[in-house]
Design an enzyme around this catalytic site. Structure first.
Site, PDB file in Angstrom:
ATOM      1  N   GLU A 178     -16.654  -9.685   5.689  1.00 59.21           N
ATOM      2  CA  GLU A 178     -17.590  -8.921   4.865  1.00 59.21           C
ATOM      3  C   GLU A 178     -17.204  -9.229   3.433  1.00 59.21           C
ATOM      4  OE1 GLU A 178     -17.425  -4.546   4.819  1.00 59.21           O
ATOM      5  OE2 GLU A 178     -18.187  -5.239   2.899  1.00 59.21           O
ATOM      6  N   GLY A 214     -11.825 -15.778  -1.177  1.00 59.98           N
ATOM      7  CA  GLY A 214     -10.784 -15.683  -0.153  1.00 59.98           C
ATOM      8  C   GLY A 214     -11.389 -15.735   1.236  1.00 59.98           C
ATOM      9  N   GLY A 215     -12.468 -14.982   1.429  1.00 55.62           N
ATOM     10  CA  GLY A 215     -13.114 -14.934   2.735  1.00 55.62           C
ATOM     11  C   GLY A 215     -13.666 -16.292   3.138  1.00 55.62           C
ATOM     12  N   CYS A 253     -18.165  -1.814  -1.373  1.00 57.50           N
ATOM     13  CA  CYS A 253     -18.975  -2.981  -1.032  1.00 57.50           C
ATOM     14  C   CYS A 253     -20.452  -2.634  -1.103  1.00 57.50           C
ATOM     15  CB  CYS A 253     -18.598  -3.503   0.334  1.00 57.50           C
ATOM     16  SG  CYS A 253     -18.026  -2.258   1.461  1.00 57.50           S
ATOM     17  N   LYS A 313      -2.799  -8.404   9.168  1.00 58.71           N
ATOM     18  CA  LYS A 313      -2.190  -8.897   7.931  1.00 58.71           C
ATOM     19  C   LYS A 313      -2.425  -7.783   6.910  1.00 58.71           C
ATOM     20  CE  LYS A 313      -1.788 -11.321   3.979  1.00 58.71           C
ATOM     21  NZ  LYS A 313      -2.057 -10.219   3.041  1.00 58.71           N
ATOM     22  N   GLY A 357     -13.177  -8.533   1.961  1.00 56.05           N
ATOM     23  CA  GLY A 357     -12.524  -8.929   0.717  1.00 56.05           C
ATOM     24  C   GLY A 357     -13.428  -9.797  -0.123  1.00 56.05           C
ATOM     25  N   SER A 358     -12.814 -10.709  -0.868  1.00 57.53           N
ATOM     26  CA  SER A 358     -13.578 -11.482  -1.848  1.00 57.53           C
ATOM     27  C   SER A 358     -14.330 -12.636  -1.189  1.00 57.53           C
ATOM     28  CB  SER A 358     -12.630 -12.039  -2.903  1.00 57.53           C
ATOM     29  OG  SER A 358     -11.794 -13.016  -2.326  1.00 57.53           O
ATOM     30  N   GLU A 385     -21.812 -10.654  -7.139  1.00 57.73           N
ATOM     31  CA  GLU A 385     -21.143  -9.347  -7.239  1.00 57.73           C
ATOM     32  C   GLU A 385     -20.100  -9.320  -8.363  1.00 57.73           C
ATOM     33  OE1 GLU A 385     -19.127  -6.514  -3.907  1.00 57.73           O
ATOM     34  OE2 GLU A 385     -18.069  -8.376  -4.269  1.00 57.73           O
TER      35      GLU A 385
HETATM   36  P1  NAP Z   1      -9.090 -10.999  -1.452  1.00 60.72           P
HETATM   37  O1  NAP Z   1      -8.441 -11.598  -2.632  1.00 60.72           O
HETATM   38  O2  NAP Z   1     -10.141 -11.794  -0.801  1.00 60.72           O
HETATM   39  O3  NAP Z   1      -7.912 -10.689  -0.402  1.00 60.72           O
HETATM   40  C1  NAP Z   1      -8.184 -10.102   0.863  1.00 60.72           C
HETATM   41  C2  NAP Z   1      -7.101 -10.532   1.843  1.00 60.72           C
HETATM   42  O4  NAP Z   1      -7.209 -11.917   2.130  1.00 60.72           O
HETATM   43  C3  NAP Z   1      -5.698 -10.328   1.334  1.00 60.72           C
HETATM   44  O5  NAP Z   1      -4.875  -9.992   2.429  1.00 60.72           O
HETATM   45  C4  NAP Z   1      -5.320 -11.679   0.802  1.00 60.72           C
HETATM   46  O6  NAP Z   1      -3.939 -11.912   0.822  1.00 60.72           O
HETATM   47  C5  NAP Z   1      -6.023 -12.593   1.776  1.00 60.72           C
HETATM   48  N1  NAP Z   1      -6.435 -13.867   1.193  1.00 60.72           N
HETATM   49  C6  NAP Z   1      -7.355 -14.042   0.222  1.00 60.72           C
HETATM   50  N2  NAP Z   1      -7.520 -15.354  -0.028  1.00 60.72           N
HETATM   51  C7  NAP Z   1      -6.704 -16.015   0.819  1.00 60.72           C
HETATM   52  C8  NAP Z   1      -6.425 -17.393   1.037  1.00 60.72           C
HETATM   53  N3  NAP Z   1      -7.031 -18.348   0.334  1.00 60.72           N
HETATM   54  N4  NAP Z   1      -5.519 -17.712   1.978  1.00 60.72           N
HETATM   55  C9  NAP Z   1      -4.904 -16.752   2.683  1.00 60.72           C
HETATM   56  N5  NAP Z   1      -5.101 -15.433   2.515  1.00 60.72           N
HETATM   57  C10 NAP Z   1      -6.001 -15.068   1.598  1.00 60.72           C
HETATM   58  O7  NAP Z   1      -9.729  -9.605  -1.772  1.00 60.72           O
HETATM   59  P2  NAP Z   1      -9.111  -8.310  -2.488  1.00 60.72           P
HETATM   60  O8  NAP Z   1      -7.682  -8.510  -2.839  1.00 60.72           O
HETATM   61  O9  NAP Z   1      -9.459  -7.187  -1.636  1.00 60.72           O
HETATM   62  O10 NAP Z   1      -9.931  -8.073  -3.821  1.00 60.72           O
HETATM   63  C11 NAP Z   1     -10.252  -9.053  -4.700  1.00 60.72           C
HETATM   64  C12 NAP Z   1     -11.758  -9.086  -4.860  1.00 60.72           C
HETATM   65  O11 NAP Z   1     -12.393  -8.965  -3.567  1.00 60.72           O
HETATM   66  C13 NAP Z   1     -12.379  -7.975  -5.655  1.00 60.72           C
HETATM   67  O12 NAP Z   1     -12.312  -8.186  -7.034  1.00 60.72           O
HETATM   68  C14 NAP Z   1     -13.794  -8.006  -5.133  1.00 60.72           C
HETATM   69  O13 NAP Z   1     -14.533  -8.982  -5.798  1.00 60.72           O
HETATM   70  C15 NAP Z   1     -13.668  -8.388  -3.706  1.00 60.72           C
HETATM   71  N6  NAP Z   1     -13.802  -7.291  -2.741  1.00 60.72           N
HETATM   72  C16 NAP Z   1     -14.998  -7.128  -2.150  1.00 60.72           C
HETATM   73  C17 NAP Z   1     -15.159  -6.154  -1.205  1.00 60.72           C
HETATM   74  C18 NAP Z   1     -16.463  -5.980  -0.521  1.00 60.72           C
HETATM   75  O14 NAP Z   1     -16.534  -5.136   0.322  1.00 60.72           O
HETATM   76  N7  NAP Z   1     -17.462  -6.752  -0.799  1.00 60.72           N
HETATM   77  C19 NAP Z   1     -14.115  -5.316  -0.849  1.00 60.72           C
HETATM   78  C20 NAP Z   1     -12.879  -5.514  -1.445  1.00 60.72           C
HETATM   79  C21 NAP Z   1     -12.752  -6.524  -2.388  1.00 60.72           C
HETATM   80  P3  NAP Z   1      -2.969 -11.379  -0.335  1.00 60.72           P
HETATM   81  O15 NAP Z   1      -2.824  -9.901  -0.093  1.00 60.72           O
HETATM   82  O16 NAP Z   1      -1.720 -12.121  -0.092  1.00 60.72           O
HETATM   83  O17 NAP Z   1      -3.635 -11.712  -1.619  1.00 60.72           O
END
Ligand code: NAP
Length: 510
Positions: free
Chosen positions: A260, A240-241, A297, A179, A236-237, A386
């Protein structure tokens, strides 16, 4: 150069609905929006491919991984140009990240050829053993089936389409459905073209790899819920995770979700080190905290020091080192907005002092530095959550008792760092058992950004650093996530998997 399409089992598939990427400047590029129907097609093709790819030899897969690396390198300039445009990351960073991406593909190829990952075991038959004979028993690790991978926003190459999750799953023998992250669909498109070319060169079943672009939340949910998907790799977040993890657990057949998520990567700067080189550590911290706009991260968001004049000097030195660092472009508008909200949350928290307040808006981040005491930290667990970006927090402790209490209060972390000199050995020894329970990696006298891709790396940790404390998403051990042991009892050599049949017995009859 760009297809603007999904890659489904060797076919480039478009659609009526499109979405645009978010270039830092210039016109957006257009990409087809993912659909649930495409997820189904990709998962079915992956399952079909598994019947050949899952039974291929290590040598076949090693060749395939090397070919993907070669095809990615061949598209190096296009990838860097598109990466700079979509993410705001600098050219040098993207070139370096490409090297890491191809390096880890080649590392997995070497790992396959070495063969130890198979963990082959053999207990030979003991037909004359009393009171019961022992059968011939062999064991080997086998691939689990199709794996879903979510590209990460902050590593458009090394943690995305052909990043560590994909490389380790393909190495294991698992077809992959990606994805793509909506933050960098152009980079994902070009990398998918590289994988497609490698599949054709190596004559592998095209269902071994599919990529569905973003633009539709239902796609991510459909991917983790598809009955043919057997595991998920995600970076990711936390929100979301966790949502996707819960969906995996609720399936009729639950599957592992290797997520992660979040980490503040605390550093404990012990008294001897603080006294001997506090200013030097502060300057190093400022560099690590702001590298890549703090979007790592492993970003070290928290520094724990003993209160007093040396702590004051440390805070002043960190402030001076951070002050000249200007605004940096963040990966997406959404990530910048989350950073601004996190900064406001911390600034408004009780017992938190602003040490360095800067101004940033839109898609930008500037560094922020805050300070609090151990008592206030312990009273508000939200301070340990975080904030993704260049934001640091100094926690002052009165003594070792408070230092230990702060360490024990930590949530699961990817990393914990000790800055220490010889005089700090006793305190370091007292902290080690605690830090070991909290983090996947503990380091001394360095900074956690910069994750070596090698045999001994653990990039994971207790929740919420990851959803699976037994795994790593970086390094060769990442392959274990996509393998399961199978025991073969009295199976004739002729029908054993090729990788097992060629193995000599390790254990001699007693
Ligand atoms: P994200 O919002 O969690 O999205 C990551 C992936 O998951 C994307 O493909 C997103 O789809 C999908 N997704 C998220 N929530 C979902 C849900 N409820 N249902 C279905 N798919 C879902 O993370 P991000 O866009 O990378 O960044 C946002 C935040 O993540 C940052 O502000 C930060 O806090 C955190 N982050 C943390 C790390 C780490 O390593 N700890 C790394 C990157 C980001 P879409 O593309 O359609 O939104």
């Amino acid at each position: 150069m760009l297809t603007g399409k999904h890659l489904i089992a060797g076919q480039w598939v478009g659609g009526d609905a499109t979405f645009g990427n978010e270039p830092v400047s210039g016109a957006p590029d257009s990409f087809a929006v993912g659909t649930v129907a495409l997820v189904d097609q990709a998962a079915k093709a992956a399952e079909e491919a598994f019947w050949s790819y899952g039974y291929s030899t290590s040598a076949t897969r090693a060749k395939f991984l090397r070919e993907i690396a070669k095809e990615i390198d061949g598209r190096g300039d296009d990838l860097t140009t598109m990466g700079v445009k979509e993410t705001g990351l600098h050219e040098a960073r993207l070139n370096g990240e490409r090297g890491r991406t191809t390096g880890q593909l080649n590392l997995f190829a070497d790992h396959l050829e070495a063969g130890a990952y198979l963990d082959r075991r053999h207990d030979e038959a003991l037909p004359d053993r009393a009171p019961l004979p022992r059968p011939d028993l062999r064991l080997m690790q086998r691939p689990i089936g199709p794996v879903a991978v979510f590209g990460a926003s902050n590593f458009p190459l090394a943690f995305s389409t052909a990043g560590g999750d994909t490389a380790s799953a393909l190495a294991a023998g698992c077809p992959v459905v990606v994805k793509g992250h909506s933050a960098h669909p152009g980079v994902s498109d070009i990398v998918a073209q590289a994988i497609d070319a490698a599949i054709k060169t190596c004559g592998i079943h095209p269902g071994v790899f599919s990529q569905i672009q973003g633009g539709n939340r239902a796609v991510g949910q459909a991917v983790v819920q598809h009955p043919l998907i057997k595991a998920v790799g995600f970076t990711g977040s936390l929100g979301g995770g966790r949502a996707l993890f819960d969906l995996c657990a609720q399936r009729p057949e639950p599957i592992p979700f290797f997520g992660e998520l979040g980490s503040v990567n605390p550093m404990f700067i012990l008294d001897g080190a603080l006294s001997a080189r506090g200013a030097e550590i502060a300057a190093g911290w400022a560099g690590s905290l702001t590298m890549g706009a703090g979007q790592f991260c492993t970003n070290p968001g928290v520094a724990v020091v003993t209160a007093g004049a040396e702590a004051d000097s440390f805070v002043a030195a960190a402030r001076e080192a951070l002050k000249p660092i200007g605004a940096q472009t963040m990966l997406t508008d959404g990530i910048a907005s989350a950073f601004h909200q996190g900064r406001d949350r911390i600034a408004a928290s009780e017992g938190v002092q602003s040490v360095l307040t800067t101004t940033c808006d839109l898609r930008h981040a500037t560094p922020y530095l805050f300070a609090t005491t151990a008592m206030d930290w312990l009273a508000n667990e939200e301070l340990g959550e975080e904030v993704f970006g260049p934001l640091g927090m100094v926690v002052t402790v009165a003594d070792d008792v408070e230092r230990i209490a702060v360490a024990k209060s930590l949530q699961g972390q990817l990393t914990c760092t000790l800055h220490m000199d010889d005089a700090d050995t006793e305190t370091g020894r007292a902290l080690m058992p605690i830090l070991e329970r909290k983090a996947g990696r503990i380091l001394a006298n360095g900074f956690p950004t910069g994750v070596e891709v090698c045999d001994t790396m653990v990039h994971g940790g207790p929740y919420p650093a990851s959803t699976n404390f037994g795994a790593t998403s970086v390094g060769t051990m990442a392959i274990r996530r996509f393998l399961r042991p199978v025991s073969y009892q009295n199976i004739p050599t002729d029908i054993l998997p090729e990788d097992l049949a060629c193995e000599q017995p390790r254990r001699q009859p007693e």
